[in-house]
Design a protein around this motif. Structure first.
Motif, short mmCIF file in Angstrom:
data_model
loop_
_atom_site.label_atom_id
_atom_site.label_comp_id
_atom_site.label_asym_id
_atom_site.label_seq_id
_atom_site.Cartn_x
_atom_site.Cartn_y
_atom_site.Cartn_z
N PHE A 1 0.75 -1.21 -0.13
CA PHE A 1 -0.05 -0.03 -0.12
C PHE A 1 0.87 1.21 0.02
CE2 PHE A 1 -2.33 -3.22 2.64
CZ PHE A 1 -3.07 -3.72 1.60
N HIS A 2 2.20 1.32 -0.64
CA HIS A 2 2.96 2.49 -0.66
C HIS A 2 1.81 3.29 -1.66
CE1 HIS A 2 6.10 4.79 -2.92
NE2 HIS A 2 6.60 4.64 -1.93
N PRO A 3 2.20 4.72 -1.73
CA PRO A 3 1.38 5.59 -2.25
C PRO A 3 1.45 5.54 -3.80
CG PRO A 3 2.76 6.66 -0.70
CD PRO A 3 3.02 5.42 -0.42
N VAL A 4 2.31 4.77 -4.29
CA VAL A 4 2.18 4.91 -5.76
C VAL A 4 1.45 3.70 -6.50
CG1 VAL A 4 4.26 5.81 -6.46
CG2 VAL A 4 4.42 3.54 -6.06
N LYS A 5 1.10 2.58 -5.34
CA LYS A 5 0.48 1.39 -5.59
C LYS A 5 -1.27 1.61 -5.80
CE LYS A 5 4.40 -0.59 -5.65
NZ LYS A 5 5.13 -1.42 -4.38
N ILE A 6 -1.85 0.70 -5.95
CA ILE A 6 -3.34 0.85 -6.12
C ILE A 6 -4.20 1.49 -5.22
CG2 ILE A 6 -5.29 -0.38 -7.30
CD1 ILE A 6 -3.07 -0.53 -8.92
N ILE A 7 -4.05 1.00 -3.86
CA ILE A 7 -4.65 1.90 -2.69
C ILE A 7 -3.31 2.02 -1.81
CG2 ILE A 7 -7.08 1.09 -3.15
CD1 ILE A 7 -6.38 -0.73 -0.49
N THR A 8 -3.67 3.00 -1.02
CA THR A 8 -2.37 3.41 0.02
C THR A 8 -2.85 3.37 1.42
OG1 THR A 8 -0.46 4.93 0.36
CG2 THR A 8 -2.83 6.09 -0.30
N SER A 9 -2.04 3.09 2.13
CA SER A 9 -2.02 3.29 3.66
C SER A 9 -0.84 4.39 3.99
CB SER A 9 -2.12 1.80 4.50
OG SER A 9 -0.88 1.20 4.20
N ALA A 10 -0.18 4.88 3.26
CA ALA A 10 1.07 5.62 3.32
C ALA A 10 2.21 4.88 3.16
CB ALA A 10 1.00 6.77 4.66
N GLU A 11 2.50 3.98 4.18
CA GLU A 11 3.27 2.59 4.10
C GLU A 11 2.50 1.66 4.69
OE1 GLU A 11 6.56 2.50 3.02
OE2 GLU A 11 7.41 4.26 3.20
N GLY A 12 2.63 0.37 4.13
CA GLY A 12 1.89 -0.60 4.47
C GLY A 12 1.94 -1.83 3.56
N GLY A 13 1.54 -2.96 4.19
CA GLY A 13 1.36 -4.12 3.50
C GLY A 13 0.55 -5.38 4.31
N LEU A 14 0.10 -6.18 3.55
CA LEU A 14 -0.75 -7.20 3.81
C LEU A 14 -0.65 -8.72 3.36
CD1 LEU A 14 -4.38 -6.02 4.54
CD2 LEU A 14 -3.86 -8.40 4.51
N ALA A 15 -0.38 -9.52 4.13
CA ALA A 15 -0.21 -10.97 3.58
C ALA A 15 -1.46 -11.71 3.96
CB ALA A 15 0.99 -11.58 4.71
N VAL A 16 -1.76 -12.25 2.76
CA VAL A 16 -3.01 -13.11 3.08
C VAL A 16 -2.83 -14.65 2.81
CG1 VAL A 16 -4.72 -11.31 2.23
CG2 VAL A 16 -3.91 -12.79 0.47
N THR A 17 -3.79 -15.41 3.47
CA THR A 17 -3.58 -16.91 3.28
C THR A 17 -4.95 -17.74 3.66
OG1 THR A 17 -2.03 -18.95 3.99
CG2 THR A 17 -2.72 -17.24 5.46
N ASN A 18 -4.87 -18.95 3.11
CA ASN A 18 -6.01 -19.71 3.46
C ASN A 18 -5.72 -20.67 4.84
OD1 ASN A 18 -7.85 -18.58 1.82
ND2 ASN A 18 -7.32 -19.61 0.12
N ASN A 19 -4.34 -20.55 5.23
CA ASN A 19 -3.79 -21.67 6.09
C ASN A 19 -3.68 -21.02 7.52
OD1 ASN A 19 -1.84 -22.92 7.80
ND2 ASN A 19 -1.35 -24.03 5.92
#
Ligand SMILES: *Cc1c(COP(=O)(O)O)cnc(C)c1O
Length: 395
Positions: A184-202
């Motif tokens: 979610f860096h500001p140049v990416k699709i949506i932003t949280s200023a700085e930020g990231g998210l890891a998703v999983t089904n496990n």
């Protein structure tokens, strides 16, 4: 200067952040879980772990999959350095798989050849990190099929692909991977200023990533080695980090989520205008994959042929005319740090050719029609000038 990417912040976003600022929790409050919940709903995954950057998300994804000393991780040389670095943080060794020139993504045939060779030489990777360049998914079904045969795990680096789809399902559904990581860096699709998210089904991977996010600490009794001493009690059961996302960031991310579809639709519409403008010119665009709906983080064109001088000149001329054309990416194996590790120029020839032909053009939801036309006209005129010069040299 027209930037190559730019965030779109509205009054709702501002209000959402201000509201948190005057609330009880600036960190470790309710917004992070709410953001995780909204995000996993959107990408149809079971668990989400929000962190302070996609780089951190990649790090804890590798750790959760058990990547460590003696392991090998493979990724694409055409990515941001963070993808490869994340494996090095864990003490693992990194290697690259060359790309397909026309998608910029990892080449599945090259991957298969490398796997066959690795099996013979006992150098199979523990994890492969495909990168969805520009927002277009890699051929995940094929990579997943190879993972079953050669027993490696998959982390999708979907930093560019928030809101993208593959085979009709959201990128992040993890149908063909163990973990998917977003930025979610500001140049990416949506932003949280700085930020990231890891998703999983496990569930176990999600638990492991939560621990790594916060010092290796657990506060639920079920995860402890002995009964809780009381309401203050927590245990550190592993070695983790402080990779937490703040409440301010989560509130911004949550507010931005409400416009995610709108952003991706706008990016696709702008990309279409570029496509049409470059039809019947010498410029090539990245080949779309019928199975993939791109989020168009980037709009990348390739020059008709390899010519280092004119490539550099065209990008410089665009910059001089206030258009911040860019280049994603410098092949990671050519970075001085990676050359010190033993990689050499020539190791991944397609990635290196790509680097001499690719140009990223400005693309973001608020790019005005007039600005885009100016970019198109300027680029086409620069290419004409450059072709003309080449002809003169050839005579
Ligand atoms: C932006 C990006 C990252 C790193 O994201 P941060 O949130 O800035 O840490 C990793 N990989 C790719 C492909 C990226 O584009």
């Amino acid at each position: 200067m027209i930037p190559y990417g730019k965030q779109d912040i509205n009054q709702d976003d501002i209000n959402a952040v201000l509201e948190v600022l005057t609330s009880d929790f600036l960190t470790q409050g309710p917004k992070v879980p709410l953001f995780e919940k909204a995000f996993i709903k959107k990408c149809a995954a079971k668990f989400g772990v929000a962190v302070n950057s996609a780089t951190s998300a990649l790090h804890i994804a590798n750790l959760a999959l058990g990547v460590g000393k003696g392991d090998l991780v493979w990724t694409s040389p055409i990515t941001f350095v963070a993808t490869a670095n994340s494996a090095l943080y864990c003490g693992a060794a990194i290697d690259f798989v060359d790309i397909n020139l026309m998608t910029g993504n990892i080449c599945v045939d090259a991957l298969e050849r490398k796997l066959i060779f690795a099996e013979e030489n006992n150098t199979l990777p523990k994890v492969i990190i495909p990168v969805h360049l520009a927002g277009q998914s890699c051929d995940m079904a094929k990579i997943h099929a190879l993972s079953l045969k050669y027993r490696f795990k998959i982390i999708e680096d979907a930093s560019h692909a928030v809101g993208a789809k593959y085979k009709g399902k959201p990128v992040g559904s993890c149908q063909y991977s163990d973990i998917t990581v977003f930025s979610f860096h500001p140049v990416k699709i949506i932003t949280s200023a700085e930020g990231g998210l890891a998703v999983t089904n496990n569930k176990l991977l999600a638990q492991a990533m939560r621990q790594f996010r916060s010092h290796g600490i657990v506060s639920d009794e079920a995860s402890m080695t002995e009964p809780s001493h009381g309401p203050w009690y927590y245990q550190q059961i592993g070695l983790g980090f402080n990779y937490r996302m703040t409440e301010l960031q989560a509130a911004l991310g949550l507010s931005q989520m409400t416009r995610l579809d709108e952003f991706v639709t706008k990016r696709n519409a702008l990309a279409k205008i570029y496509d049409q403008a470059f039809n019947n010119t010498s410029l090539l665009r990245l080949t779309p994959n019928d199975n993939a709906y791109s989020s168009y983080h980037l709009y990348i064109v390739l020059l008709a042929s390899c010519d280092k001088g004119s490539h550099k000149n065209i990008i410089s001329q665009l910059r001089e005319k206030n258009i911040c054309a860019h280049l994603h990416y410098i092949p990671v194996h050519t970075q001085p740090y990676y050359q010190k590790l033993g990689f050499k120029d020539g190791d991944y020839p397609i990635a290196e050719e790509y680097y001499q032909r690719a140009i990223s053009l400005p693309l973001y939801p608020n790019l005005a029609v007039k600005e885009q036309q100016y970019i198109i006209d300027t680029l086409l005129s620069e290419i004409k000038t450059s072709n003309h010069k080449q002809k003169l040299i050839g005579q």
